[in-house]
Design a protein around this motif. Structure first.
Motif, PDB file in Angstrom:
ATOM      1  N   ASP A 303       0.867  -1.246   0.007  1.00 25.84           N
ATOM      2  CA  ASP A 303      -0.128  -0.007  -0.089  1.00 25.84           C
ATOM      3  C   ASP A 303       0.817   1.115  -0.043  1.00 25.84           C
ATOM      4  N   LEU A 304       2.012   1.155   0.938  1.00 26.24           N
ATOM      5  CA  LEU A 304       2.840   2.260   0.891  1.00 26.24           C
ATOM      6  C   LEU A 304       3.493   2.483  -0.367  1.00 26.24           C
ATOM      7  N   ALA A 305       3.677   1.654  -1.261  1.00 24.84           N
ATOM      8  CA  ALA A 305       4.595   1.676  -2.405  1.00 24.84           C
ATOM      9  C   ALA A 305       3.674   2.169  -3.451  1.00 24.84           C
ATOM     10  N   ARG A 306       2.352   1.894  -3.382  1.00 31.69           N
ATOM     11  CA  ARG A 306       1.407   2.310  -4.460  1.00 31.69           C
ATOM     12  C   ARG A 306       1.285   3.763  -4.104  1.00 31.69           C
ATOM     13  N   LEU A 307       1.205   4.191  -2.797  1.00 29.59           N
ATOM     14  CA  LEU A 307       0.787   5.614  -2.433  1.00 29.59           C
ATOM     15  C   LEU A 307       2.009   6.598  -3.014  1.00 29.59           C
ATOM     16  N   GLU A 308       2.931   6.028  -2.620  1.00 27.41           N
ATOM     17  CA  GLU A 308       4.202   6.684  -3.180  1.00 27.41           C
ATOM     18  C   GLU A 308       4.289   6.906  -4.923  1.00 27.41           C
ATOM     19  N   MET A 309       3.727   5.742  -5.349  1.00 23.93           N
ATOM     20  CA  MET A 309       3.745   5.888  -6.850  1.00 23.93           C
ATOM     21  C   MET A 309       2.757   6.946  -7.212  1.00 23.93           C
ATOM     22  N   VAL A 310       1.560   6.881  -6.596  1.00 20.61           N
ATOM     23  CA  VAL A 310       0.486   7.726  -7.069  1.00 20.61           C
ATOM     24  C   VAL A 310       0.824   9.327  -6.853  1.00 20.61           C
ATOM     25  N   GLY A 311       1.591   9.631  -5.672  1.00 16.56           N
ATOM     26  CA  GLY A 311       2.137  10.848  -5.380  1.00 16.56           C
ATOM     27  C   GLY A 311       3.143  11.477  -6.633  1.00 16.56           C
ATOM     28  N   GLU A 312       3.888  10.377  -7.081  1.00 12.62           N
ATOM     29  CA  GLU A 312       4.821  10.999  -8.132  1.00 12.62           C
ATOM     30  C   GLU A 312       4.082  10.968  -9.565  1.00 12.62           C
ATOM     31  N   ALA A 313       2.959   9.947  -9.541  1.00 13.78           N
ATOM     32  CA  ALA A 313       2.485  10.351 -10.987  1.00 13.78           C
ATOM     33  C   ALA A 313       1.526  11.372 -11.027  1.00 13.78           C
ATOM     34  N   GLY A 314       1.256  11.715  -9.937  1.00 13.33           N
ATOM     35  CA  GLY A 314       0.229  13.071  -9.990  1.00 13.33           C
ATOM     36  C   GLY A 314       1.052  14.272 -10.308  1.00 13.33           C
ATOM     37  N   SER A 315       2.344  14.457  -9.601  1.00 13.03           N
ATOM     38  CA  SER A 315       3.000  15.513 -10.099  1.00 13.03           C
ATOM     39  C   SER A 315       3.348  15.621 -11.485  1.00 13.03           C
ATOM     40  N   LEU A 316       3.631  14.434 -12.017  1.00 13.17           N
ATOM     41  CA  LEU A 316       4.089  14.324 -13.385  1.00 13.17           C
ATOM     42  C   LEU A 316       2.825  14.673 -14.214  1.00 13.17           C
ATOM     43  N   LEU A 317       1.706  14.109 -13.765  1.00 12.38           N
ATOM     44  CA  LEU A 317       0.704  14.502 -14.870  1.00 12.38           C
ATOM     45  C   LEU A 317       0.258  15.999 -14.743  1.00 12.38           C
ATOM     46  N   GLY A 318       0.577  16.490 -13.672  1.00 14.79           N
ATOM     47  CA  GLY A 318       0.154  17.933 -13.423  1.00 14.79           C
ATOM     48  C   GLY A 318       0.908  19.094 -14.229  1.00 14.79           C
ATOM     49  N   TYR A 319       2.314  18.490 -14.371  1.00 14.42           N
ATOM     50  CA  TYR A 319       3.540  19.520 -14.995  1.00 14.42           C
ATOM     51  C   TYR A 319       3.505  19.028 -16.487  1.00 14.42           C
ATOM     52  N   PHE A 320       3.212  18.039 -16.839  1.00 14.16           N
ATOM     53  CA  PHE A 320       3.529  17.720 -18.351  1.00 14.16           C
ATOM     54  C   PHE A 320       2.488  17.616 -19.044  1.00 14.16           C
ATOM     55  N   ARG A 321       1.291  17.822 -18.840  1.00 13.12           N
ATOM     56  CA  ARG A 321       0.025  17.595 -19.646  1.00 13.12           C
ATOM     57  C   ARG A 321      -0.545  18.830 -19.677  1.00 13.12           C
ATOM     58  N   VAL A 351      -2.336  11.974  -0.422  1.00 14.54           N
ATOM     59  CA  VAL A 351      -1.644  10.873  -0.283  1.00 14.54           C
ATOM     60  C   VAL A 351      -0.693  10.567   0.616  1.00 14.54           C
ATOM     61  N   THR A 352      -0.147  11.568   1.148  1.00 16.29           N
ATOM     62  CA  THR A 352       0.743  12.038   2.394  1.00 16.29           C
ATOM     63  C   THR A 352       0.164  11.370   3.635  1.00 16.29           C
ATOM     64  N   ALA A 353      -0.942  11.932   3.918  1.00 14.92           N
ATOM     65  CA  ALA A 353      -1.939  11.427   4.790  1.00 14.92           C
ATOM     66  C   ALA A 353      -2.268   9.798   5.236  1.00 14.92           C
ATOM     67  N   GLU A 354      -2.421   9.566   3.800  1.00 17.85           N
ATOM     68  CA  GLU A 354      -2.795   8.095   3.778  1.00 17.85           C
ATOM     69  C   GLU A 354      -1.363   7.303   4.028  1.00 17.85           C
ATOM     70  N   ALA A 355      -0.266   7.613   3.361  1.00 17.55           N
ATOM     71  CA  ALA A 355       0.901   6.894   3.819  1.00 17.55           C
ATOM     72  C   ALA A 355       1.297   7.047   5.214  1.00 17.55           C
ATOM     73  N   VAL A 356       1.170   8.423   5.632  1.00 18.32           N
ATOM     74  CA  VAL A 356       1.397   8.386   7.212  1.00 18.32           C
ATOM     75  C   VAL A 356       0.350   7.156   8.237  1.00 18.32           C
ATOM     76  N   ALA A 363       4.282   0.195  11.610  1.00 15.22           N
ATOM     77  CA  ALA A 363       5.208   0.083  12.599  1.00 15.22           C
ATOM     78  C   ALA A 363       4.777  -0.915  13.523  1.00 15.22           C
ATOM     79  N   ASP A 364       3.372  -0.629  14.112  1.00  7.51           N
ATOM     80  CA  ASP A 364       2.785  -1.169  15.108  1.00  7.51           C
ATOM     81  C   ASP A 364       2.786  -2.723  14.915  1.00  7.51           C
ATOM     82  N   LEU A 365       2.489  -3.206  13.619  1.00  4.71           N
ATOM     83  CA  LEU A 365       2.624  -4.498  13.213  1.00  4.71           C
ATOM     84  C   LEU A 365       3.944  -5.074  13.385  1.00  4.71           C
ATOM     85  N   ARG A 366       5.062  -4.244  12.869  1.00  5.28           N
ATOM     86  CA  ARG A 366       6.159  -4.735  13.106  1.00  5.28           C
ATOM     87  C   ARG A 366       6.747  -5.216  14.560  1.00  5.28           C
ATOM     88  N   LEU A 367       6.169  -4.215  15.286  1.00  2.00           N
ATOM     89  CA  LEU A 367       6.448  -4.370  16.959  1.00  2.00           C
ATOM     90  C   LEU A 367       5.959  -5.741  17.312  1.00  2.00           C
TER      91      LEU A 367
END
Length: 611
Positions: A303-321, A351-356, A363-367
Motif C-alpha cells: 500500500d505504501l509503495a502504491r501511495l508513493e507511486m500515486v504521488g509521483e504520478a500526480g506531480s508528473l501529470l500536473g506538470y507535463f500535460r 497521499v501523504t496522509a494515507e501514507a502516514v 510500525a505497530d505490526l512490526r512491533l
C-alpha cells in the motif's frame, strides 16, 4: 421343673422384609387343627429339623424366610433359642427367649449333625438333660457309642410319615441292624440304665473287610508318596517354609518400594506429557499469528509503495500535460492561473496522509511481529527443555522396570517354591491321616469276648405294657385289648395282632399310643425323655376309614383322644384336621387354621399371590 425334661415354647420363621410367622406352645397341651394345606405338618417337620433333622421343610409360603427359631425351656427353667437357616448345618444357640429376626452374636455355634468333638446340638441338649455320657449298644458284638439326640426325638416327635410307616415305633430306621440299638435305647428310657462303654471291635467278616481297607490304604500311601518332590520331612519343610516367608517379605518390600517410585514417576510423566501438548498448541497458535501478520505486513508495504507511486504520478501529470485539467476536468478557457499547482497540492496532501496512517499501522505490526517472534523462540526453548525432561523421565521409568525384572523373577521363584512346599506338606498330611487310620484298623483287630445281651427286665416291660393298655382304653379304641411292646421286634401288638396286621387308622393310633405311653411312663418315673410329645395327624386316617366302613366310632375316639392329653404329664403338641370337643377348646391351647373366613389362615401370614 423336671430336672431331666425340655419344654418347647415357640416356633418362629423370620426374614428381612417378611412378617414373622410364630406359633406359641403351651407348657401342657397345644392343639393345632383346621383345614388341610395350612402348614400344620410343616410345623412338626420344622421342630424335627431344628432338633437335628437333615431335610429342611419347604413350602412356597416359607420362601424369603432366612431364620428358623425354636424356643425351649431347659430343665432348670432358663430359656434357650435355637436359630438355624434353612439348609444350613450350623445352629446358633442363644441363652435367651428370642422371637424375631436375630442379629445378636450367639452364645455358641453348633453343628446340626453329630461331630467327633461333640460340638453339636445333640451333645449340647443331651448335656442339659444329664445324658451326655450315656452309652447305647450298636451291634450284637457289644460295641457301644454315645447316645444321640436322634435316638430320643423319633420317640417323642411322630411326623405324618412315621405315623403310618411300617418301621417299628421303637426304631429310628427300618432293618435288623437297627434293632439292637433301638432295644438298647428302650432299655435306657424304661430302666434309666445305659450300657457300659466298650471299644468297637470287628467280627470275623469285619476283620476281612478291614484287611482289604488296610491294603487299599497302603496303596494310597504309595501313590501319594510318588507325588512328593522332596525327601524332606514335615519339620524340614515347615522350616524352609518359614525361611521363604522371610525372603518373600523382603522381596515384597523391595518390589513395593520400586513400584511406588515407578507410580510417582509415571504420574509425573503423564502431567509432563499434558504440559508438552499444551505448549505445542500455544506454539502453533503463535506461528499461525506470525504467518497471518507477515501477510498483513506485505499488504501494508504494498500500500505504501502504491501511495508513493500515486504521488509521483500526480506531480508528473500536473506538470507535463496541457489542456483539460486531469484533476477536475475543466477546459483551459475555464481554468484559473496556477490551477494545476493547486490541484497537485491537494493530491499530495491526501497521499501523504494515507501514507502516514499506513506507516503507523506497519510500525505497530512490526512491533507485534517482533514480540511474537520472541515468544516463538521462548516456546521453542521451553519445548526443547520439556523434550529433554520427558526423555529423562522415560529413561528413569525404563531403569526402574529393569530393576523390577530381577525382583519379579525372584518373587515368582519364591512363590513357586512355596507352592511346592505346600503341596508336599499336604501330601505328607494326607499320608499321616492314612497311616493313622491304618493304625486304628490294626489296633481294632482283636476279637472281643462275647458280651451279654442287652435285655429289658420282664417286670419293666409289663409295667410299660400296662401304661400302653391304659392309654388305649382312655381313647376308647376298639379291638386293642392286651396291648404290649415286644422288645425283640421293637413293635407293639394289640388285639392279638401285630401293629402291621391292623388297618392304617389303627396303626396310626397304636403308633401314637406307644409314644404317648412312653412319655407318660418316663416323665412319671423320671426316666430319660425329652419331656414333650409331638404328634402329626394321629386321627385323620382312622376317621376316614371308619366313615368308609359305614360305622361311626370316630367321634368317640376323637373326643376321648383329645381329653386324655388334658391330664397327661409333660407337654403335648398335636396337629390334626378334626376339631376337639368344646371342653378341650376351653382348657387347652387350641389354634385353628382356616383357609377361608375369619381367623388365622395358616402358620404363615397370608401373602398376595400365594394360596
Amino acid at each position: 421343673m423336671n430336672e431331666r425334661t425340655l419344654t418347647l415354647t415357640h416356633l418362629t420363621y423370620a426374614g428381612s422384609g417378611r412378617p414373622d410367622a410364630t406359633l406359641d406352645f403351651a407348657p401342657t397341651f397345644t392343639l393345632v387343627c383346621g383345614d388341610s394345606n395350612t402348614g400344620k405338618s410343616f410345623i412338626v417337620d420344622s421342630i424335627d429339623y431344628m432338633l437335628g433333622g437333615h431335610t429342611a421343610p419347604a413350602i412356597p409360603h416359607a420362601e424369603g424366610y432366612s431364620q428358623i427359631l425354636l424356643g425351649l425351656l431347659l430343665p432348670d427353667g432358663s430359656p434357650l433359642t435355637l436359630v438355624r437357616a434353612p439348609g444350613s448345618n450350623n445352629v446358633h444357640v442363644h441363652e435367651a427367649d428370642l422371637r424375631g429376626l436375630v442379629h445378636a452374636a450367639p452364645d455358641a455355634v453348633l453343628s446340626a449333625r453329630r461331630t467327633k468333638n461333640r460340638r453339636d446340638v445333640s451333645h449340647h441338649l443331651l448335656d442339659r438333660l444329664g445324658l451326655a455320657d450315656a452309652y447305647i449298644r450298636t451291634n450284637e458284638a457289644g460295641n457301644t457309642e454315645h447316645l444321640k439326640l436322634a435316638d430320643l426325638t423319633h420317640l417323642a416327635i411322630v411326623t405324618d410319615e412315621r405315623m403310618v410307616d411300617q418301621t417299628p415305633p421303637s426304631q429310628r430306621v427300618r432293618g435288623n441292624a437297627a434293632k439292637t440299638a433301638a432295644r438298647s435305647v428302650m432299655k435306657l428310657v424304661l430302666t434309666g440304665e445305659d450300657e457300659p462303654p466298650a471299644s468297637k471291635v470287628p467280627n470275623a467278616a469285619q476283620r476281612r473287610i478291614q484287611r482289604s481297607k488296610i491294603a487299599l490304604l497302603d496303596q494310597l500311601v504309595i501313590d501319594l508318596s510318588a507325588k512328593q518332590t522332596t525327601e524332606e520331612n514335615t519339620d524340614q519343610l515347615r522350616a524352609r517354609q518359614a525361611r521363604l516367608a522371610a525372603t518373600l517379605e523382603t522381596v515384597t518390600a523391595s518390589l513395593r518400594e520400586a513400584t511406588e517410585q515407578q507410580s510417582l514417576i509415571a504420574a509425573e510423566r503423564t502431567k509432563h506429557t499434558e504440559a508438552a501438548e499444551a505448549l505445542a498448541v500455544r506454539l502453533g497458535e503463535v506461528r499461525d499469528l506470525l504467518g497471518r501478520f507477515a501477510i498483513l505486513q506485505q499488504q501494508y508495504e504494498s500500500d505504501l509503495a502504491r501511495l508513493e507511486m500515486v504521488g509521483e504520478a500526480g506531480s508528473l501529470l500536473g506538470y507535463f500535460r496541457t489542456g483539460r485539467c486531469v484533476f477536475c476536468g475543466a477546459e483551459p478557457e475555464h481554468q484559473e492561473p496556477a490551477h494545476d499547482d493547486h490541484e497537485t497540492t491537494h493530491l499530495h496532501e491526501a497521499v501523504t496522509a494515507e501514507a502516514v496512517k499506513t506507516g503507523a499501522l506497519l510500525a505497530d505490526l512490526r512491533l507485534t511481529i517482533t514480540d511474537l517472534g520472541q515468544q516463538e523462540q521462548e516456546l521453542l526453548r521451553r519445548q526443547e527443555r520439556m523434550r529433554a525432561r520427558g526423555a529423562e523421565l522415560d529413561r528413569t521409568i525404563r531403569t526402574i522396570e529393569e530393576q523390577l525384572l530381577p525382583a519379579k523373577g525372584e518373587l515368582d521363584r519364591v512363590l513357586a517354591e512355596r507352592s511346592e512346599i505346600e503341596r508336599n506338606l499336604e501330601v505328607l498330611a494326607r499320608i499321616g491321616e492314612l497311616d493313622e487310620h491304618r493304625a486304628e484298623l490294626v489296633a481294632a483287630g482283636a476279637l472281643p469276648a462275647k458280651r451279654a445281651d442287652s435285655l429289658i427286665p420282664g417286670r419293666t416291660v409289663q409295667v410299660f405294657d400296662s401304661v400302653l393298655q391304659r392309654v388305649l382304653e382312655r381313647w376308647n379304641v376298639p379291638g386293642t385289648e392286651h396291648a404290649g411292646y415286644d422288645p425283640y421286634s421293637g413293635d407293639v401288638r394289640a388285639g392279638g395282632q401285630a401293629r402291621a396286621d391292623h388297618g392304617r387308622g389303627v396303626q396310626a393310633l397304636l403308633r401314637s399310643a406307644f409314644s404317648a405311653a412312653l412319655a407318660e411312663y418316663c416323665i412319671d418315673r423320671r426316666r430319660p425323655h425329652l419331656g414333650f410329645l409331638v404328634l402329626d395327624s394321629p386321627l385323620v386316617t382312622y376317621g376316614q376309614l371308619s366313615s368308609e366302613d359305614g360305622e361311626d366310632p370316630a367321634p368317640e375316639v376323637n373326643d376321648s383322644f383329645y381329653r386324655h392329653f388334658l391330664h397327661s404329664p409333660g407337654q403335648t403338641i398335636i396337629v390334626e384336621n378334626t376339631p376337639p370337643p368344646p371342653d378341650v377348646v376351653e382348657q387347652a391351647h387350641v389354634v385353628m387354621f382356616r383357609r377361608a373366613g375369619n381367623g388365622r389362615h395358616g402358620f404363615f401370614p397370608a401373602r398376595p399371590g400365594l394360596a
